[in-house]
Each structure stands twice: as structure tokens, then as C-alpha cells.
Design an enzyme around this catalytic site. Structure first.
Site, PDB file in Angstrom:
ATOM      1  N   SER A  54       0.711  -1.171  -0.234  1.00  0.00           N
ATOM      2  CA  SER A  54      -0.187  -0.392  -0.423  1.00  0.00           C
ATOM      3  C   SER A  54       1.123   1.332  -0.242  1.00  0.00           C
ATOM      4  CB  SER A  54      -1.481  -0.199   1.145  1.00  0.00           C
ATOM      5  OG  SER A  54      -1.625   1.177   1.218  1.00  0.00           O
ATOM      6  N   TYR A  90      -2.227  -1.497  10.155  1.00  0.00           N
ATOM      7  CA  TYR A  90      -2.314  -1.460   8.519  1.00  0.00           C
ATOM      8  C   TYR A  90      -0.321  -0.882   8.102  1.00  0.00           C
ATOM      9  CZ  TYR A  90      -4.017  -1.645   4.525  1.00  0.00           C
ATOM     10  OH  TYR A  90      -4.312  -2.252   2.564  1.00  0.00           O
TER      11      TYR A  90
END
Length: 317
Positions: free
Chosen positions: A135, A148
């Protein structure tokens, strides 16, 4: 012959369908059996062969069984896409530690288990592509999604280390690629654990999930070390290099204003961390389309600020 984890929804599902459109054979893995069977049927309808294998990627033995069933059916693994992911929104001190560990277990150890299942097969074949979905937050972390961001940075580092190890070992036909999506239209935000009291929203600009799927298919055609999906992601990477302090401040403000609703409250929930989502069916998109126009204007302002800051730094040197 393509294996996709996290195939019941989001990027995994869109990727499976993109490969099916090209006539590929697929083995699909996720926890939700109904959603997995649904996407397998759609892949078959689109022209691919598809086998659904319900799998929890945190279980290393289950992932090895996934690879074994793939070899039993197709006798090879050309591509393995690690796309399973979960997340949690919360002030740092309010995240239950079991939830913190669970995100790392799925997002990091799940990818480790996938790589350990796929790479020995690919090395034996002397060809193959391992794709790890990271990401943009691996490079530009955000508030409230600490674990995350940590997990996606670890995935990026894992890919780099594996490429180096394969090179040192003289393995030339096996590629390890990282994908760094920006904000993508998936159900991740609806499925997320949330202890902020505010509804999690896809932060604009939001790019279609099919854009990531195309990027992954293109990586298999022409493997590259790393690819960023979404112009805003590329802009953020450039800004982080030129003006890291400013980028950090802007990201904090952006997340607080647009990633967590200031109008809609949300109950505290563990989301799909420990149990699959209650809804049996799955979806590639999360219904976040249409959140781009105002964001593009905002992004242009941010880029101008970054450019001005960079010019200022050059003048002071």
C-alpha cells in the site's frame, strides 16, 4: 495458472476476474466459502477455470494445503498473488492488543506463508511471479491505522529481501513484485475494525479497484520491482522525498478530515478481523465511486504547497 488469496472481495476478487478474462486457470483462497464459490463461478463464466479453496492465510498448514491442491489440479504455479488484508481504525492506545496482532498475522504472516508455499515451486519450475499487494501507506503512514501501515511496510520490505535473495542465489526466472495502491474503491473500510467512534470512509481521490487488477496483470506480463497504482500515490511518494515534514502534516490533516467521518458515528467493532464478514456474498468494489472531483482539486493544492516548500528549501541551501 494463478493463485489469489483474499479472493472473496476487494482487490483479490477484482484480480481474479481480470485473470479470468484472459482465460487463466485460477485457484481462489479466502475464508468466506459462499463468496468464494460465487467468484469462482463468475471466473468460469468469463472463460477461466476456477477452483475455490477456503483458506485462512494465518494458518501455515492451510496455505501449504492450498499450494498442494493447486499442484494436484494444475501441476504448476505460474503466479501467486498475496492480496488478503484486514485493517483497524483506532487511537493507538485504544486498539485491543489481540486486534493489533491479528492484523500483523493476516497482513504479514499470511504473505510469508504464501511466499513459502509458492517460491519453492517456482524455483523448481525456474519460472513464476509472486505479487505482494502492499500500500502507499507503506511509505507514507497515517494516523489511526498504525498497524496497517506497519504491516504494509513489512510486506514491501519482504518483497525487497526476497528479490535480493533470489538474485544472490542466481535464480533468474522467478520475479517478486510489490504493488502499492493509493486509496481504492473496495469494501475494506466497511469490513475494518473501528474504535474511533467515527465511520471509516475511503479517503479521496478513490481509484477503481479494476485499476489495481490491471496493474497486477501487467506485472505478470512484464515483471517490475514495484508499481504504484493511482497518480495521487505517485505524487505523495515524490512529496515525501522532497518535503517529508510537510507531507506528514498534510497526511495527518487529510486523514482526520476525510478518512473518518465528522458527521457519522460508528459503534466500536472488531470488524472481520477474527471472523469473516457476516454477509455471505462478496464484492470487488465498496461503493466509494464518485469521490474524486473535489479530491483532485485538493490534491492540486497539496502539490502546489509541496512544490513551494521544495523551492524554499533549495533557496536556503
Amino acid at each position: 495458472m494463478v493463485v489469489v488469496t483474499g479472493a472473496s472481495s476487494g482487490i483479490g476478487r477484482a484480480t481474479a476476474l481480470a485473470f479470468a478474462d484472459r482465460g487463466c486457470s485460477l485457484v481462489l483462497a479466502a475464508r468466506r466459502e459462499t463468496a468464494l464459490a460465487e467468484v469462482a463461478e463468475e471466473c468460469t463464466t468469463r472463460g477461466g477455470q476456477a477452483l475455490a479453496v477456503p483458506t485462512d492465510v494465518t494458518d501455515p498448514e492451510a496455505v501449504q494445503r492450498l499450494a498442494g491442491r493447486t499442484l494436484d489440479r494444475f501441476d504448476r504455479i505460474d503466479v501467486w498473488v498475496n492480496a488478503a488484508a484486514v485493517t483497524v481504525f483506532s487511537p493507538f492506545e485504544d486498539v485491543p492488543l489481540e486486534d493489533f496482532r491479528r492484523v500483523l498475522d493476516v497482513n504479514v504472516m499470511g504473505y510469508v506463508h504464501g511466499a513459502r508455499a509458492a517460491l519453492p515451486v517456482m524455483r523448481g519450475q525456474r519460472r513464476g511471479v509472486l505479487v505482494n499487494v502492499s500500500s502507499i501507506v507503506a511509505a507514507i503512514p497515517q494516523p489511526y491505522t498504525h498497524v496497517y501501515g506497519m504491516s504494509k511496510a513489512a510486506v514491501r520490505a519482504l518483497s525487497t529481501s526476497l528479490r535480493q535473495e533470489l538474485r544472490v542465489a542466481g535464480v533468474r526466472g522467478v520475479a517478486v513484485c510489490s504493488v502499492l495502491p493509493a486509496s481504492i474503491d473496495t469494501p475494506l473500510f466497511q469490513h475494518a475494525a473501528n474504535y474511533t467512534g467515527r465511520r471509516a470512509i475511503a479517503m479521496p481521490p478513490v481509484y477503481p479497484v479494476e485499476r489495481v487488477a490491471r496493474g497486477i496483470v501487467n506485472l505478470v506480463r512484464l515483471p517490475r520491482r514495484e508499481v504504484v497504482v493511482g497518480p495521487m500515490g505517485r505524487n505523495l511518494l515524490m512529496m515525501a522525498k522532497l518535503t517529508p515534514g510537510l507531507t506528514e502534516k498534510l497526511m495527518a490533516v487529510q486523514v482526520n478530515q476525510t478518512h473518518l467521518s465528522r458527521r457519522q458515528q460508528a459503534p466500536h467493532t472488531a470488524g472481520n478481523l477474527h471472523e469473516p464478514s457476516a454477509d455471505g456474498s462478496g464484492s470487488a468494489d465498496g461503493g466509494w465511486h464518485g469521490r474524486r472531483r473535489t479530491a483532485v482539486r485538493r490534491a492540486a493544492t497539496v502539490a502546489l504547497l509541496a512544490g513551494a516548500a521544495a523551492a524554499s528549501r533549495r533557496r536556503t541551501r
